[in-house]
Design an enzyme around this catalytic site. Structure first.
Site, PDB file in Angstrom:
ATOM      1  N   LYS A  11      64.394 -31.971  78.960  1.00  0.00           N
ATOM      2  CA  LYS A  11      65.075 -31.754  77.687  1.00  0.00           C
ATOM      3  C   LYS A  11      66.206 -32.773  77.498  1.00  0.00           C
ATOM      4  O   LYS A  11      66.569 -33.500  78.444  1.00  0.00           O
ATOM      5  CB  LYS A  11      65.603 -30.317  77.653  1.00  0.00           C
ATOM      6  CG  LYS A  11      64.495 -29.254  77.727  1.00  0.00           C
ATOM      7  CD  LYS A  11      65.090 -27.851  77.671  1.00  0.00           C
ATOM      8  CE  LYS A  11      64.057 -26.762  77.799  1.00  0.00           C
ATOM      9  NZ  LYS A  11      64.668 -25.412  77.677  1.00  0.00           N
ATOM     10  N   TYR A  51      58.377 -24.092  69.943  1.00  0.00           N
ATOM     11  CA  TYR A  51      59.132 -22.865  70.220  1.00  0.00           C
ATOM     12  C   TYR A  51      58.844 -21.751  69.200  1.00  0.00           C
ATOM     13  O   TYR A  51      59.674 -20.857  69.018  1.00  0.00           O
ATOM     14  CB  TYR A  51      60.628 -23.170  70.271  1.00  0.00           C
ATOM     15  CG  TYR A  51      61.065 -23.750  71.614  1.00  0.00           C
ATOM     16  CD1 TYR A  51      60.792 -23.087  72.804  1.00  0.00           C
ATOM     17  CD2 TYR A  51      61.769 -24.952  71.687  1.00  0.00           C
ATOM     18  CE1 TYR A  51      61.189 -23.613  74.029  1.00  0.00           C
ATOM     19  CE2 TYR A  51      62.177 -25.475  72.911  1.00  0.00           C
ATOM     20  CZ  TYR A  51      61.879 -24.793  74.078  1.00  0.00           C
ATOM     21  OH  TYR A  51      62.279 -25.299  75.300  1.00  0.00           O
ATOM     22  N   ASN A 114      69.448 -26.064  79.768  1.00  0.00           N
ATOM     23  CA  ASN A 114      68.814 -25.757  81.062  1.00  0.00           C
ATOM     24  C   ASN A 114      67.763 -26.785  81.499  1.00  0.00           C
ATOM     25  O   ASN A 114      66.895 -26.487  82.321  1.00  0.00           O
ATOM     26  CB  ASN A 114      68.276 -24.322  81.072  1.00  0.00           C
ATOM     27  CG  ASN A 114      67.174 -24.097  80.070  1.00  0.00           C
ATOM     28  OD1 ASN A 114      66.825 -24.993  79.305  1.00  0.00           O
ATOM     29  ND2 ASN A 114      66.616 -22.906  80.078  1.00  0.00           N
ATOM     30  N   HIS A 117      61.644 -27.705  80.472  1.00  0.00           N
ATOM     31  CA  HIS A 117      60.679 -26.699  80.016  1.00  0.00           C
ATOM     32  C   HIS A 117      59.446 -26.758  80.902  1.00  0.00           C
ATOM     33  O   HIS A 117      59.028 -27.850  81.297  1.00  0.00           O
ATOM     34  CB  HIS A 117      60.260 -26.978  78.565  1.00  0.00           C
ATOM     35  CG  HIS A 117      59.050 -26.185  78.149  1.00  0.00           C
ATOM     36  ND1 HIS A 117      59.129 -24.872  77.732  1.00  0.00           N
ATOM     37  CD2 HIS A 117      57.726 -26.498  78.145  1.00  0.00           C
ATOM     38  CE1 HIS A 117      57.906 -24.422  77.471  1.00  0.00           C
ATOM     39  NE2 HIS A 117      57.041 -25.387  77.707  1.00  0.00           N
ATOM     40  N   GLU A 128      50.134 -26.104  74.594  1.00  0.00           N
ATOM     41  CA  GLU A 128      51.285 -27.018  74.584  1.00  0.00           C
ATOM     42  C   GLU A 128      50.860 -28.455  74.890  1.00  0.00           C
ATOM     43  O   GLU A 128      51.362 -29.395  74.269  1.00  0.00           O
ATOM     44  CB  GLU A 128      52.341 -26.540  75.593  1.00  0.00           C
ATOM     45  CG  GLU A 128      53.031 -25.252  75.158  1.00  0.00           C
ATOM     46  CD  GLU A 128      53.995 -24.678  76.202  1.00  0.00           C
ATOM     47  OE1 GLU A 128      54.570 -23.623  75.933  1.00  0.00           O
ATOM     48  OE2 GLU A 128      54.152 -25.288  77.284  1.00  0.00           O
TER      49      GLU A 128
HETATM   50  P1  IDP Z   1      61.938 -20.570  79.732  1.00  0.00           P
HETATM   51  O1  IDP Z   1      62.318 -21.957  79.248  1.00  0.00           O
HETATM   52  O2  IDP Z   1      62.497 -20.297  81.105  1.00  0.00           O
HETATM   53  O3  IDP Z   1      60.462 -20.297  79.624  1.00  0.00           O
HETATM   54  P2  IDP Z   1      62.294 -18.846  77.409  1.00  0.00           P
HETATM   55  O4  IDP Z   1      62.672 -17.415  77.465  1.00  0.00           O
HETATM   56  O5  IDP Z   1      60.866 -19.169  77.038  1.00  0.00           O
HETATM   57  O6  IDP Z   1      62.695 -19.519  78.788  1.00  0.00           O
HETATM   58  O7  IDP Z   1      63.277 -19.545  76.366  1.00  0.00           O
HETATM   59  C1  IDP Z   1      63.000 -20.844  75.885  1.00  0.00           C
HETATM   60  C2  IDP Z   1      64.290 -21.628  75.877  1.00  0.00           C
HETATM   61  O8  IDP Z   1      65.182 -21.080  74.912  1.00  0.00           O
HETATM   62  C3  IDP Z   1      65.088 -21.600  77.187  1.00  0.00           C
HETATM   63  O9  IDP Z   1      64.616 -22.523  78.144  1.00  0.00           O
HETATM   64  C4  IDP Z   1      66.469 -21.955  76.702  1.00  0.00           C
HETATM   65  O10 IDP Z   1      66.578 -23.361  76.435  1.00  0.00           O
HETATM   66  C5  IDP Z   1      66.519 -21.216  75.364  1.00  0.00           C
HETATM   67  N1  IDP Z   1      67.092 -19.875  75.506  1.00  0.00           N
HETATM   68  C6  IDP Z   1      66.523 -18.769  76.035  1.00  0.00           C
HETATM   69  N2  IDP Z   1      67.346 -17.719  76.008  1.00  0.00           N
HETATM   70  C7  IDP Z   1      68.493 -18.177  75.451  1.00  0.00           C
HETATM   71  C8  IDP Z   1      69.748 -17.551  75.137  1.00  0.00           C
HETATM   72  O11 IDP Z   1      69.969 -16.361  75.378  1.00  0.00           O
HETATM   73  N3  IDP Z   1      70.681 -18.356  74.549  1.00  0.00           N
HETATM   74  C9  IDP Z   1      70.474 -19.677  74.269  1.00  0.00           C
HETATM   75  N4  IDP Z   1      69.308 -20.296  74.544  1.00  0.00           N
HETATM   76  C10 IDP Z   1      68.333 -19.555  75.124  1.00  0.00           C
HETATM   77 MG    MG Z   2      59.263 -20.128  77.926  1.00  0.00          MG
END
Ligand code: IDP
Ligand code: MG
Length: 152
Positions: A11, A51, A114, A117, A128
């Protein structure tokens, strides 16, 4: 074990912090094969498609702004149980909860930054990979001969 493919994105924070090599290194060292790799300036449309499952979440707007804020590295990894292997290499969604030794655990603090992905299922991985790559941009690795299959 099943041979699988997974879509990985480094990212914008990973690219901006010059962690491309370190992050790809984690997957390579583990034994996953890179079968697709490119730098992508992400359009709003591509971000929203990628997303789409999170469209109703309160963080959707910031998430789209984040993923379109600078280029991302899109990678297809292949290997036995690649989906789980990659997810475990990446670590928990919230870096603060991610184990040390994982990418998010070692490099991050904020869920909104974070770093990486990784597809969460074989089915989503296929969709994807189709969204991010043309078939002609992918190569195949033949484990039987331990070499690449390069079809021209
Ligand atoms: P993942 O990336 O571990 O699969 P997901 O639940 O699919 O996690 O969420 C997609 C992305 O959305 C996360 O990687 C993060 O960048 C963002 N995200 C998820 N939850 C939050 C939140 O509570 N606040 C802000 N961003 C979030
Ligand atoms: Mg995810």
């Amino acid at each position: 074990m099943e041979l699988q493919r997974t879509l990985i994105l480094i990212k914008p924070d990973g690219v901006e912090r010059q962690l491309i090599g370190s992050i790809i290194g984690r997957f390579e060292q583990r034994g996953l094969k890179v079968v697709g790799l490119k730098l992508v300036a992400v359009s709003d449309e591509l971000a929203r498609k990628h997303y789409a499952v999170h469209a109703d979440k309160p963080f959707f707007g910031p998430l789209i702004a984040y993923i379109t804020s600078s280029p991302v590295v899109a990678i297809v990894l292949e290997g036995p149980d690649a989906i789980l292997a990659a997810r475990n290499t990446i670590g928990a969604t919230k870096p603060i909860e991610a184990a040390m030794g994982t990418i998010r655990g070692d490099y991050g603090m904020m869920v909104g930054r974070n770093l990486v992905h990784g597809s969460d299922s074989v089915e989503n991985g296929k969709a994807e990979i189709e969204l991010w790559f043309n078939e002609s941009e992918l190569v195949s690795y033949d484990r039987a001969i331990d070499g690449w299959i390069l079809e021209k």
